[in-house]
Design a protein around this motif. Sequence first.
Motif, PDB file in Angstrom:
ATOM      1  N   GLN A 150      17.339   4.509  -1.559  1.00  0.00           N
ATOM      2  CA  GLN A 150      17.690   3.113  -1.740  1.00  0.00           C
ATOM      3  C   GLN A 150      19.197   2.932  -1.879  1.00  0.00           C
ATOM      4  OE1 GLN A 150      16.069   0.398  -1.449  1.00  0.00           O
ATOM      5  NE2 GLN A 150      13.953   1.138  -1.315  1.00  0.00           N
ATOM      6  N   ILE A 167       5.699  -6.391   1.115  1.00  0.00           N
ATOM      7  CA  ILE A 167       6.466  -5.204   1.485  1.00  0.00           C
ATOM      8  C   ILE A 167       5.922  -4.617   2.781  1.00  0.00           C
ATOM      9  CG2 ILE A 167       7.093  -4.632  -0.885  1.00  0.00           C
ATOM     10  CD1 ILE A 167       4.874  -2.508  -0.808  1.00  0.00           C
ATOM     11  N   TYR A 215      11.425  -5.570   2.447  1.00  0.00           N
ATOM     12  CA  TYR A 215      10.585  -6.450   1.616  1.00  0.00           C
ATOM     13  C   TYR A 215      10.980  -7.902   1.809  1.00  0.00           C
ATOM     14  CZ  TYR A 215      14.065  -6.549  -2.322  1.00  0.00           C
ATOM     15  OH  TYR A 215      15.172  -6.709  -3.120  1.00  0.00           O
ATOM     16  N   ASP A 242       6.308  -0.873   4.898  1.00  0.00           N
ATOM     17  CA  ASP A 242       6.825   0.477   5.129  1.00  0.00           C
ATOM     18  C   ASP A 242       6.362   0.914   6.509  1.00  0.00           C
ATOM     19  OD1 ASP A 242       8.162   0.842   2.726  1.00  0.00           O
ATOM     20  OD2 ASP A 242       6.358   1.515   1.688  1.00  0.00           O
ATOM     21  N   HIS A 294      11.886   0.655   5.362  1.00  0.00           N
ATOM     22  CA  HIS A 294      11.326  -0.222   4.325  1.00  0.00           C
ATOM     23  C   HIS A 294      12.004  -1.588   4.371  1.00  0.00           C
ATOM     24  CE1 HIS A 294      10.074  -1.756   0.412  1.00  0.00           C
ATOM     25  NE2 HIS A 294      11.348  -2.049   0.192  1.00  0.00           N
ATOM     26  N   TYR A 354      12.035   6.773  -1.186  1.00  0.00           N
ATOM     27  CA  TYR A 354      13.057   5.921  -0.579  1.00  0.00           C
ATOM     28  C   TYR A 354      14.454   6.435  -0.937  1.00  0.00           C
ATOM     29  CZ  TYR A 354       9.093   2.676  -0.436  1.00  0.00           C
ATOM     30  OH  TYR A 354       7.872   2.108  -0.240  1.00  0.00           O
ATOM     31  N   TRP A 385       7.839   6.155  -4.465  1.00  0.00           N
ATOM     32  CA  TRP A 385       7.092   4.913  -4.209  1.00  0.00           C
ATOM     33  C   TRP A 385       6.556   4.341  -5.509  1.00  0.00           C
ATOM     34  CZ3 TRP A 385       2.559   2.403  -4.897  1.00  0.00           C
ATOM     35  CH2 TRP A 385       2.219   1.370  -4.017  1.00  0.00           C
ATOM     36  N   ILE A 438       8.085   0.622  -5.798  1.00  0.00           N
ATOM     37  CA  ILE A 438       7.051  -0.335  -5.401  1.00  0.00           C
ATOM     38  C   ILE A 438       5.981  -0.455  -6.478  1.00  0.00           C
ATOM     39  CG2 ILE A 438       5.304  -0.912  -3.687  1.00  0.00           C
ATOM     40  CD1 ILE A 438       8.147  -1.153  -2.651  1.00  0.00           C
ATOM     41  N   GLY A 459       8.803  -2.592 -10.403  1.00  0.00           N
ATOM     42  CA  GLY A 459       8.541  -2.472  -8.971  1.00  0.00           C
ATOM     43  C   GLY A 459       8.209  -3.803  -8.319  1.00  0.00           C
ATOM     44  N   TRP A 460       7.874  -3.734  -7.006  1.00  0.00           N
ATOM     45  CA  TRP A 460       7.689  -4.957  -6.215  1.00  0.00           C
ATOM     46  C   TRP A 460       6.273  -5.158  -5.704  1.00  0.00           C
ATOM     47  CZ3 TRP A 460      11.590  -7.521  -7.572  1.00  0.00           C
ATOM     48  CH2 TRP A 460      12.876  -6.978  -7.626  1.00  0.00           C
ATOM     49  N   LEU A 461       5.351  -4.262  -5.997  1.00  0.00           N
ATOM     50  CA  LEU A 461       3.992  -4.391  -5.458  1.00  0.00           C
ATOM     51  C   LEU A 461       3.338  -5.696  -5.892  1.00  0.00           C
ATOM     52  CD1 LEU A 461       1.714  -2.919  -3.880  1.00  0.00           C
ATOM     53  CD2 LEU A 461       0.899  -2.048  -6.093  1.00  0.00           C
TER      54      LEU A 461
END
Length: 960
Positions: A736, A769, A691, A771, A689, A734, A752, A756, A762-764
Amino acid sequence: MNRNLARITKFVGLGLVALLIAIFFPQVRSLWQVTYMALGATWKLIIDILAISLIAFIFAGLLIPFETLGWWAGWYAEGINTNLHPGELVRNVPPNMLASRYVIYLDGIAQAKFEYLPEAADFVESLEKVLPEDILIIQGLMPYSPINEPLTEHKILSFFWRIIDDLQVSNSAGIIGFLMSLIVQLRNLIVVAISADQRYGPIYNQGTAQVMYNSLINHGYQPDSGVPITLVGYSGGGQIALAAAPYLKRALKAPIEIISISGVFSGNNDILALEHFYHFVGDKDLAERLGAIVFPKRWKIAFLSCWNRAKKYGKLTITSLGPVGHNGSGGPLDRHTHLPDGRSYFQQTLDYVSGIILGNSSLIKENFTRETSNYELYQEADFNRPSFYPINQGVNPVIYRPIANWMGRLILPTPEQRKEVKGVLLEVYHADANYQNLVGQVVNLRWSKDPIVQSSVRSAKKDVYFSEDAKYSQRQGAIHPDRLNGWRQVDPLESLAGSRPNDDVIVKLSEPVEVEFLVGENRPSLVISQEPIQITGRFYGLVRILQPVTNYGETKDYFLVVHFNQKSHQFDGIQEVIRIPQVVADVNGIFPSKNQNLHKSKLNVTGWYIYGALDNSGVFVVQAIAPLALLRLQPHQVIYGKSDSWDYIKHKSWQVKGKKSTIQSVLLIPQSPVPSIQWQEGDRALVLHVYGGIGGKKREPAAKTPIFFGHFAYGIAEVIREPLANELIFDIVYYQVYTHNPDGIIAGKIAWNRFIGDRQFGWLGNRPIADTLIKFDSVTNDFDLKGTKISALDLLTYQLEIMVARYRIGDGTGGTYIGPAHNCTQDSNQALYATIKMTLDAIKSRPQLLEWLQDDPGEPEQLKQLIKLGKSIKRKLLPFGSARADWENNQTNLGISPEQDLLERLLTGLVSWRTLLPRLTGETVIKIFLKQGATIWVLRANQIGAEPNIEPIAPTPIGW
């Protein structure tokens, strides 16, 4: 000893002056002789005794290094046995009782034999009375001899020391007794100096460590058991304890702390190897202050010394005892002098020491102002708090499914509950069908007693004391495990539950989960073997968003959706109104996601997985979201061949300009001919992963410069059949390895939909990102050696679970930081390197290996792949041709500020320079797998559901 020190100094000084005068001035020597002859018999006796004592003292001092060297060289042969006097327990141990802690008391420099002087004996007995029976106190060791031999036994001058000892404990000895006690103290002071000496000290300190080791073993201590040890050192005993502790820790693999009462220290010894070092000193203690003057490594200018680094990084706590001297009347063990609060000096010392041993001391707590964190901002929204959602959820099982069989909210037990709970508490949100009665209950969550599980837990256990860097990071707004500060032996469950200020960590439990109802406990226990997985929500559904609903509720957060119909396989099922709340902006004014125009997105055609729970009104609140088109096993593009596959990875994968709000699902098949085996249900893949950054009008501070590094992590993807869509999708978790941060993201196993897909955390919605899922037989398939299965992926998760647990508490310092030698990328790849090495070692150590190689040609080919892979990873990630020492030995130093040992760590980082850069690391590892024919699936997303004022930034391609 402030008065005694002055007297000792004066006595020695006068003696030396007299000796020098007698040597260099013969005329004066005659005057001394005349004066001596004129004295009375009593004074002649005193001077004779002092002269003899001085000669004996000098001789004894010269013998100390020889005693140390003799022990080391084995000169004593069988004449010395350090097991003969292993000390004694202050209290008798009940049969079959397991000790929770061992305490060793080391007395001050007045000790001449195993028995203590009255005030020390009184202190040890009083300490025993206030500690529980499972904390064992060992007394009666002789710290001023590397062979644990008292001055009064088996020595050339033993008769002399016996006379002195009798005199110093006699009430009628008067000035003679006092002077004799000074001789003992002077002799033992030389021992303390030898312990502090960097030439003789290491040998002497190993000797005293051996004595303590023998004592602990004799009284039932089990090496590698993880039972903590506290060394209590009074006066010179503090230096002896500090110098021996690193050797003792290495031998027993035990957590060790030291409590010093009026100790004198050189600053040479490795305090950083300890769990913590407590030092109590009185304001009138001149002897302790002498150490700060005499020993240069305690000077502030020696900022790289162990002493000063320990002060800076929170390993050393110095506490004033008030107007207290060194010993005797007015000293810390004085029962007759009192403080303003009414306690005697003795009682204050006892309270401090017992409080630390019991773990309820208030010394380590500190209040300070801090910058507002993103986590605190996000908590202002009610939908981000677990209390917003009722525990009993009456969802429609046709359109919603539970995220997992076992789910709940972690609750950190109070310090008083720890012993009873033996883990953490879990508020159960969902349970196995056989245990539905547990839903809504608070149960114990504990580790399995399996030896492998317990070994992993012990590897991550640490005492937690915040360093100055952790406190500084807190003040800057990062979230650290403040509730754990000062806790003893924090295990991975406690560090997970206590990582945030609130009990708001929602997790699912991996199977198997055992339920225990133990007699005498007031609640059931869930027993697990793997770290819980952090998740968002409790249930999920599969919907297409039709339109916003403007006349529903008080906000504009409501949307009409249609659920996926399992019978028609279309989005023509049940319609309902759900809430997709607008999340809170971070401290930079950037919204992690937006709820506007999701229904207009091209991804809406294939639908969204929505994760959340019902609110009090029965409306489903969406906390996380995932586009089905990204996770399903239907690639948008298939690329064949190694060359074209690498070209996509290197040049096309991270093209983000004009790609906002889009996804890519690309399958890379480098083998020729194309393999017939496809991705199937149950397959597992290694996930890489990475980002990128947040650009545009609201560019994040970390992306202000032309270079943006990004973030790297490993994970595991499993192909599962999702029941709502009845098709195969990737389920990604993940591992992390994540430093402490203002968002409250916790290092650990994170699903996820949390890391994400979470719309707030999250980061979506605001980052690009990638993966990369790698399927390679030697890593993703088990080795089957005649019925013995060995899995590289399982060994990797084992390594990473230990790593993330250590990251949560910074190896006891309370914080982790990004540095040249240790960061998320470096430490994740150390785990990969260690995994391959461990897998090969495990296979080669099996006795059935040769038979396996002969009988199954397929498996040996898999082994050859792994050997080749290991060599390639070592060559690429460690380009100088040899492994970093910490990688080779699988030892990682976490929780270290980048400034600490900067040059050393910079050089260490350069040995594995490719793992300094997340994107370069990912591409390096991908290229290695591509060359060996691995099948690779790339899942890319670029700010899905983002606000209009940001743009995706790819990680900078540095290094090729």
